[in-house]
Structure formats: C-alpha cells, structure tokens
Design a protein around this motif. Structure first.
Motif, PDB file in Angstrom:
ATOM      1  N   ARG A   1      43.025  25.877  25.653  1.00  0.00           N
ATOM      2  CA  ARG A   1      42.687  25.433  24.380  1.00  0.00           C
ATOM      3  C   ARG A   1      43.840  26.723  23.595  1.00  0.00           C
ATOM      4  NH1 ARG A   1      36.520  25.099  25.189  1.00  0.00           N
ATOM      5  NH2 ARG A   1      37.036  26.296  23.342  1.00  0.00           N
ATOM      6  N   GLY A   2      44.333  27.458  24.225  1.00  0.00           N
ATOM      7  CA  GLY A   2      45.149  28.820  23.561  1.00  0.00           C
ATOM      8  C   GLY A   2      44.597  29.895  23.603  1.00  0.00           C
ATOM      9  N   VAL A   3      43.518  30.529  24.254  1.00  0.00           N
ATOM     10  CA  VAL A   3      42.194  30.973  24.022  1.00  0.00           C
ATOM     11  C   VAL A   3      42.995  32.414  24.742  1.00  0.00           C
ATOM     12  CG1 VAL A   3      40.370  32.070  24.333  1.00  0.00           C
ATOM     13  CG2 VAL A   3      40.094  30.644  23.420  1.00  0.00           C
ATOM     14  N   GLY A   4      43.682  33.386  24.090  1.00  0.00           N
ATOM     15  CA  GLY A   4      43.740  34.764  24.844  1.00  0.00           C
ATOM     16  C   GLY A   4      43.037  35.183  25.874  1.00  0.00           C
ATOM     17  N   ILE A   5      43.027  35.688  27.099  1.00  0.00           N
ATOM     18  CA  ILE A   5      42.602  35.631  27.981  1.00  0.00           C
ATOM     19  C   ILE A   5      42.464  36.905  28.303  1.00  0.00           C
ATOM     20  CG2 ILE A   5      40.369  35.463  30.019  1.00  0.00           C
ATOM     21  CD1 ILE A   5      40.522  32.150  28.856  1.00  0.00           C
ATOM     22  N   ILE A   6      42.157  38.299  28.662  1.00  0.00           N
ATOM     23  CA  ILE A   6      42.429  39.526  28.666  1.00  0.00           C
ATOM     24  C   ILE A   6      41.099  39.463  30.280  1.00  0.00           C
ATOM     25  CG2 ILE A   6      42.456  41.956  28.801  1.00  0.00           C
ATOM     26  CD1 ILE A   6      43.008  42.180  26.164  1.00  0.00           C
ATOM     27  N   TYR A   7      42.060  39.857  31.483  1.00  0.00           N
ATOM     28  CA  TYR A   7      40.902  39.553  32.443  1.00  0.00           C
ATOM     29  C   TYR A   7      40.823  41.193  32.992  1.00  0.00           C
ATOM     30  CZ  TYR A   7      38.728  38.054  36.853  1.00  0.00           C
ATOM     31  OH  TYR A   7      37.419  37.504  37.767  1.00  0.00           O
ATOM     32  N   ILE A   8      39.623  41.813  34.026  1.00  0.00           N
ATOM     33  CA  ILE A   8      39.853  43.014  34.415  1.00  0.00           C
ATOM     34  C   ILE A   8      39.046  42.847  35.777  1.00  0.00           C
ATOM     35  CG2 ILE A   8      38.805  45.827  34.567  1.00  0.00           C
ATOM     36  CD1 ILE A   8      39.192  45.614  31.622  1.00  0.00           C
ATOM     37  N   SER A   9      39.637  43.676  37.315  1.00  0.00           N
ATOM     38  CA  SER A   9      38.699  43.026  38.300  1.00  0.00           C
ATOM     39  C   SER A   9      39.795  43.907  39.131  1.00  0.00           C
ATOM     40  CB  SER A   9      39.509  41.752  38.584  1.00  0.00           C
ATOM     41  OG  SER A   9      38.764  41.739  40.058  1.00  0.00           O
ATOM     42  N   HIS A  10      38.936  44.603  40.405  1.00  0.00           N
ATOM     43  CA  HIS A  10      39.267  45.195  41.178  1.00  0.00           C
ATOM     44  C   HIS A  10      39.082  44.221  42.445  1.00  0.00           C
ATOM     45  CE1 HIS A  10      38.904  49.041  39.852  1.00  0.00           C
ATOM     46  NE2 HIS A  10      37.632  48.711  39.060  1.00  0.00           N
ATOM     47  N   LYS A  11      38.830  42.962  42.471  1.00  0.00           N
ATOM     48  CA  LYS A  11      39.230  42.235  43.756  1.00  0.00           C
ATOM     49  C   LYS A  11      40.673  41.952  42.928  1.00  0.00           C
ATOM     50  CE  LYS A  11      34.656  41.174  43.316  1.00  0.00           C
ATOM     51  NZ  LYS A  11      33.562  39.528  43.049  1.00  0.00           N
ATOM     52  N   MET A  12      41.430  41.478  44.314  1.00  0.00           N
ATOM     53  CA  MET A  12      43.450  41.287  43.996  1.00  0.00           C
ATOM     54  C   MET A  12      43.180  39.801  43.911  1.00  0.00           C
ATOM     55  SD  MET A  12      44.396  44.173  43.530  1.00  0.00           S
ATOM     56  CE  MET A  12      45.900  44.143  43.360  1.00  0.00           C
ATOM     57  N   ASP A  13      42.633  39.196  45.178  1.00  0.00           N
ATOM     58  CA  ASP A  13      42.639  37.801  44.827  1.00  0.00           C
ATOM     59  C   ASP A  13      42.813  37.179  44.103  1.00  0.00           C
ATOM     60  OD1 ASP A  13      40.354  38.670  45.437  1.00  0.00           O
ATOM     61  OD2 ASP A  13      39.398  36.759  46.349  1.00  0.00           O
ATOM     62  N   GLU A  14      41.410  37.003  43.189  1.00  0.00           N
ATOM     63  CA  GLU A  14      41.180  36.955  42.112  1.00  0.00           C
ATOM     64  C   GLU A  14      42.578  37.042  40.735  1.00  0.00           C
ATOM     65  OE1 GLU A  14      37.719  38.598  39.692  1.00  0.00           O
ATOM     66  OE2 GLU A  14      36.999  37.921  41.545  1.00  0.00           O
ATOM     67  N   LEU A  15      43.535  38.023  40.705  1.00  0.00           N
ATOM     68  CA  LEU A  15      43.796  38.049  39.930  1.00  0.00           C
ATOM     69  C   LEU A  15      45.332  36.934  40.026  1.00  0.00           C
ATOM     70  CD1 LEU A  15      46.180  41.399  39.154  1.00  0.00           C
ATOM     71  CD2 LEU A  15      45.988  40.549  41.641  1.00  0.00           C
ATOM     72  N   LYS A  16      45.547  37.114  41.450  1.00  0.00           N
ATOM     73  CA  LYS A  16      46.416  36.226  42.393  1.00  0.00           C
ATOM     74  C   LYS A  16      45.773  34.311  41.540  1.00  0.00           C
ATOM     75  CE  LYS A  16      50.310  37.644  44.461  1.00  0.00           C
ATOM     76  NZ  LYS A  16      51.850  37.473  43.606  1.00  0.00           N
ATOM     77  N   GLN A  17      44.770  34.331  42.101  1.00  0.00           N
ATOM     78  CA  GLN A  17      44.341  33.056  41.251  1.00  0.00           C
ATOM     79  C   GLN A  17      44.032  32.757  39.131  1.00  0.00           C
ATOM     80  OE1 GLN A  17      40.543  31.242  42.846  1.00  0.00           O
ATOM     81  NE2 GLN A  17      41.178  33.298  44.275  1.00  0.00           N
ATOM     82  N   ILE A  18      43.876  33.450  38.896  1.00  0.00           N
ATOM     83  CA  ILE A  18      43.562  33.103  37.552  1.00  0.00           C
ATOM     84  C   ILE A  18      44.493  34.090  36.766  1.00  0.00           C
ATOM     85  CG2 ILE A  18      42.285  35.039  36.659  1.00  0.00           C
ATOM     86  CD1 ILE A  18      40.703  31.569  36.448  1.00  0.00           C
ATOM     87  N   SER A  19      45.562  34.977  36.921  1.00  0.00           N
ATOM     88  CA  SER A  19      46.123  34.889  36.172  1.00  0.00           C
ATOM     89  C   SER A  19      47.635  35.083  35.865  1.00  0.00           C
ATOM     90  CB  SER A  19      46.416  36.645  35.735  1.00  0.00           C
ATOM     91  OG  SER A  19      46.937  37.386  37.161  1.00  0.00           O
ATOM     92  N   GLU A  20      48.578  34.826  34.389  1.00  0.00           N
ATOM     93  CA  GLU A  20      50.049  34.765  34.366  1.00  0.00           C
ATOM     94  C   GLU A  20      50.586  36.257  34.617  1.00  0.00           C
ATOM     95  OE1 GLU A  20      47.621  32.863  32.231  1.00  0.00           O
ATOM     96  OE2 GLU A  20      48.211  31.189  33.512  1.00  0.00           O
ATOM     97  N   ARG A  21      50.223  36.940  33.989  1.00  0.00           N
ATOM     98  CA  ARG A  21      50.905  38.260  33.852  1.00  0.00           C
ATOM     99  C   ARG A  21      49.299  39.351  33.944  1.00  0.00           C
ATOM    100  NH1 ARG A  21      54.025  39.524  28.379  1.00  0.00           N
ATOM    101  NH2 ARG A  21      52.271  38.628  27.463  1.00  0.00           N
ATOM    102  N   VAL A  22      50.508  40.861  34.926  1.00  0.00           N
ATOM    103  CA  VAL A  22      50.001  41.796  35.300  1.00  0.00           C
ATOM    104  C   VAL A  22      50.126  43.754  34.343  1.00  0.00           C
ATOM    105  CG1 VAL A  22      48.316  43.128  36.918  1.00  0.00           C
ATOM    106  CG2 VAL A  22      49.055  40.260  37.222  1.00  0.00           C
TER     107      VAL A  22
END
Ligand code: ATP
Ligand code: MG
Length: 503
Positions: free
Chosen positions: A191-212
C-alpha cells in the motif's frame, strides 16, 4: 522518486557516548528496509530520532523532501511516522484497547465519559485484521509477552502511518505469529508504506527486506540490496571481521553427578507432571513452541510461582523451595527471559546491578576493599561479556537493549550458582555476542555447573545441548541425546499434543 525519509550526516551523543556519527539513511515508499548492527551500534537511537523521541545534535532529516525537526513523538506521529519500540511500553494495569488508544480515546456524546464500547470495537477490528485472538478488554499485564508485543504492533497500525519503524518486533513471537506479522508488513508495503525493520535474526532480514543498511559503532557502513548480498557478508559488515566459530559445542557430560532432579512437578496448566534430571557439567536444552510451558517449569522450580505438587532434589537431598530466595540458597539461579520485569534494577548503575545479588560477599570486606572488589568484579564482567557502556557507573536503562541483557547474565554469573536456568539467553543479542555467550555457557558447564537452556531457536538448542528435553502444552513429550536430535525430530515432539497421543 523522492525518498520518504532521507537522513544526512546525522550525529547524536549522550554523556560519554557517541551514539551516532554522521550517519546517512534512506527509506523509499513501499520498501521494507532492514537496519542491522551489533548491540549498541546506534539503531534504536537513530529510530528514536526519526520518531521524535530524541533530538539530534547535528545533521539533516528530510521527510518527503522537506526538512523536518520533531520535538516529540506526537509531532512525528501527526505527520505519519509510527514506531514500535524495542522495549514494550505498555501500561500493565490498562486493558488492551485502552493501551492501543491511549491519549486519543473516543469520547461519549458530551465528551465527559470515555466510550468504552467504541474503544473496544475499534480495537477488536484492528486485532481481527491482524488475525490476533485477543480480548480488547483483557488487562495487558495479564497476557503473555508475545500478546503484548502484538498489542504494540496493533497500536502502531492503528495510526495509519506512512512510515512504520519496527525495533525488534519479533523477539517474543513464535513462528506462526512472525508469519502473520510478515503478512501484515507485506500488505502495508504494497500500500506504499515505508517500513524500517530492526532484528538480530538474520533469516528474517532475508525474508522480509528489500534493502539493508548496516551501522557499526555509530557509523554508517553501507546500504545494499538484500537479494544480492549473503548473510555472511552482512555479518562481516556488522562486526568488521569474519566470524568463524559456528561449530557445535558439546561437552562430555553424563558422567557428572546429578545436580538437580525434579519429580512429577505440577504447577498450573503449563506444568503437568514434569520430571527431569540434570547433571553437573551438562547443558540440558529445553525445546518447544512458545507457550509450551518451559518458562513456567523454570519459574516453578525457582520458587517464582506456586507449586501444586512434586519434588525437587538438589545434590541428592529433597528441598523445599517456596520463593526465589530459597532457590538461590540452594544454589539455583534463573535468568529470566523478561529482563525488564524480573532481571534488572534499570534505574541503578551497571556495577550495582552486577554485584547486587551477591552483596553479602562484598559486605564481609572493609569499605575500601569492598569498593575495589566491586569495581574489579564489574569491570571483569564488562570485559568478559563485551558490555558496551561508557563506564560501570552508567545507569542500566541507558544501555542498548542487548547490553542490558548482558548485564542480567553478568549478575547471575557473579552469584556463582551450581544450577543455572537460562531462559532465552540470546534473545535480542547480536551475532558476535551470541557466540561469546555460547562459549561462556560451555565454559560454565566445563567448570562443573549444571545448566538448563530454554531456547526457541532450534539451531541454538542443537548446537549447545548435550541432551534435549522437548515440551508441548505443559508436558515433557520426549528426550533426545545430542547425537540423535534433529530439527524434524524436535518439531515432532514439540507438536505432540496430549489429545492426539491418546487417540
Ligand atoms: N538515553 C541514553 N543515554 C545514554 N546513552 C545512551 C542512551 N540511549 C542509548 N545510549 C547509548 O548509545 C549507544 C547506542 O545505543 P542504541 O540503543 O541505539 O543501540 P542499538 O543498536 O539499538 O543496540 P541493541 O541491538 O542492543 O538494541 C549505546 O552505547 C547506548 O548505551
Ligand atoms: Mg536497540
């Protein structure tokens, strides 16, 4: 396209700490952007500045291309920047719905009374959209940490934000809840929301993020496309070195004497007829899904919750444990998963927190000796666990989340118990410090301590445990030796419900 948020040369210092130094960061609309870095790297600080909690020392923030300067969370919220904080900020005595709408409750017609029905209805709608089963009228303090985390998320969603900051939103969630959260995140992103996602779980970042974007020691390292970058490369950027030691660590247990035996323990619906034995020098893993009853077993043994029936035997002798101080007197320690509630005096300094539980030992000394000893002890643990703090005199609440966790660990190590329950010891801890904690647990076992490690991360359980006990719905459904345990086998036992077994 103009970025939704653009941060340039942003700096922020606290007394004695340079938390951010000339950091840059950019968020596009419709993007999930992960922010990574070790404990204390500056992630939460950067987010709190964007959300109006802290003000910057210098640098620039553009929102939709316009320079902005927020002086309170309310101002940031008003233009559409929402944040889910790392440390839950709920009011325990209020209901779920009241927490979600705190400060903006719908009023009844004359504006005099709160319209509770309307409040509950709105809350129910949002929770239903999230597929969360939770009564809006439930008192927040009485629901699980996972549910509380869901309430924080629901609250942030209720604002219709254009930017949503999530600071370790999944630390208390199980796999199904995480999947649900990710579904919601993708929906918002689309829907166009920008999301900043912080986590220490490396597998999550692969699943959910476009950039790091990676921060290290308060400085900007790089921004990369997630799909073009390996997890190893990201870890390398975070720690500034490569981490090798990920080999399994097992002891040569099972010859040690029994340090603790629990027989037919019953304590509420989540501790049903639980029996296990723990040997000196052993790490016993407790696996299971969130809510299987592992924490409840630890709390019952430790005397934190009332026990209905059962026996606890310490070094061959039956003991009565009615409160935590009884447990400690028998050499049993419990490192809680919820550091804020049970682990720390966050208003006190690092040193006091570390030595507090063992004050008697220090009080036996004269004043000067005592001061020196306490100082030496504190600095020993600060070094041992790489606690990032300007000094031992820093208040614990001012440390980053992961570093607070390390203080809890230090506190219990100092206490010198023979039997230690570690409940999710690496939750919220960065990859580098994680392997330090693993080494430490193994070293403690090698010194003859008996350790129970409760963890929801199967790789961690498999890596560390000499033996694994699996729980489901309050019962122990199986025990596996390190040699025979696999993720599949553990999951099988973790989902082996009593009703199915009987059928
Ligand atoms: N209010 C404060 N007063 C003093 N120091 C602070 C304050 N807030 C943060 N710091 C310090 O700033 C540094 C960055 O902290 P921050 O919380 O941003 O780290 P983080 O990257 O979020 O770490 P974690 O992964 O552990 O949550 C740390 O050294 C921390 O101790
Ligand atoms: Mg943080």
């Amino acid at each position: 396209m103009t970025p939704l948020i653009s941060v340039k040369r942003l700096s922020k210092s606290f007394p004695g700490v340079r938390a951010l130094h000339e950091v840059q960061f950019e968020l596009m609309a419709g993007e999930v952007h992960a922010l990574m870095g070790e404990n204390g790297a500056g992630k939460s600080t950067l987010m709190k500045i964007l959300a109006g909690v802290y003000t910057r020392d210098s640098g620039e923030i553009l929102y939709d291309g316009q320079p902005v300067d927020f002086h309170s969370p309310r101002e940031a919220q008003a233009v559409g920047i929402g944040i889910i904080h790392q440390e839950l900020q709920l009011m325990n005595h209020l209901t779920v719905a009241q927490n979600m709408f705190i400060g903006r409750e719908p009023r009844s017609r004359f504006g005099l009374f709160l319209d509770e029905d309307k409040l509950n209805e709105q809350a129910r709608e949002i929770l239903a959209r999230m597929h969360v089963k939770l009564d809006p009228r439930a008192i927040v303090g009485s629901v699980t940490v996972a549910k509380q985390q869901m309430v924080e998320i629901a609250k942030a969603l209720s604002f219709d934000s254009r930017v949503l900051i999530m600071d370790e939103p999944t630390s208390a969630l199980n796999d199904a809840e995480i999947a649900e959260l990710f579904r919601i995140i993708r929906q918002l992103r689309d829907r166009g929301v920008g999301i900043i996602y912080i986590s220490h779980k490396m597998d999550e970042l692969k699943q959910i993020s476009e950039r790091v974007t990676v921060l290290r020691d308060g400085e900007y390292v790089a921004t990369v496309a997630t799909k073009d970058t390996s997890v190893e490369a990201i870890i390398g950027m975070m720690v500034g070195r490569t981490l090798s030691d990920f080999t399994p660590s097992h002891g040569t247990a099972d010859q040690g004497e029994v340090a603790l035996e629990v027989k037919n323990l019953n304590a509420g619906p989540l501790v049903r007829d639980v029996s296990f034995a723990l040997r000196k020098g052993e790490i016993l893993g407790f696996a299971g899904l969130m809510g299987a009853g592992r924490t409840e077993v630890a709390r019952a043994v430790f005397g934190a919750d009332p026990v209905e029936s059962g026996e606890t035997i310490v070094k061959g002798e039956k003991v009565t444990i009615k409160k935590p101080s009884d447990a400690v007197a028998h050499g049993i320690g419990y490192l809680s998963e919820d550091r804020k509630r049970y682990g720390l005096a966050t208003g006190m300094d690092v040193e006091s927190n570390i030595v507090m539980s063992n004050l008697r030992k220090f009080l036996a000394l004269n004043f000067v000796l005592r001061r020196n000893q306490m100082r030496r002890t504190a600095s020993h643990f600060i070094k041992l666990l790489a606690i990032r703090t300007p000094s031992a005199a820093q208040q614990v609440r001012l440390l980053s989340g992961g570093n607070q966790q390390k203080v809890v660990i230090a506190k219990w190590l100092e206490r010198d118990c023979d039997v230690l329950f570690f409940d999710e010891p690496t939750r919220g801890i960065d990859v580098g410090a994680k392997s330090e904690i693993y080494k430490l647990l193994r070293a403690l076992a090698d010194q003859g301590k008996a350790i129970v490690m409760i963890s929801s991360e199967l790789p961690e359980i498999l890596r560390m445990s000499d033996r694994i006990v699996v729980m489901c719905e309050g019962r122990i459904t199986g025990e596996l030796s390190a040699a025979l345990a696999t993720q599949e086998r553990i999951m099988q036992l973790a989902t082996q419900r009593e009703t199915l077994k009987a059928a």
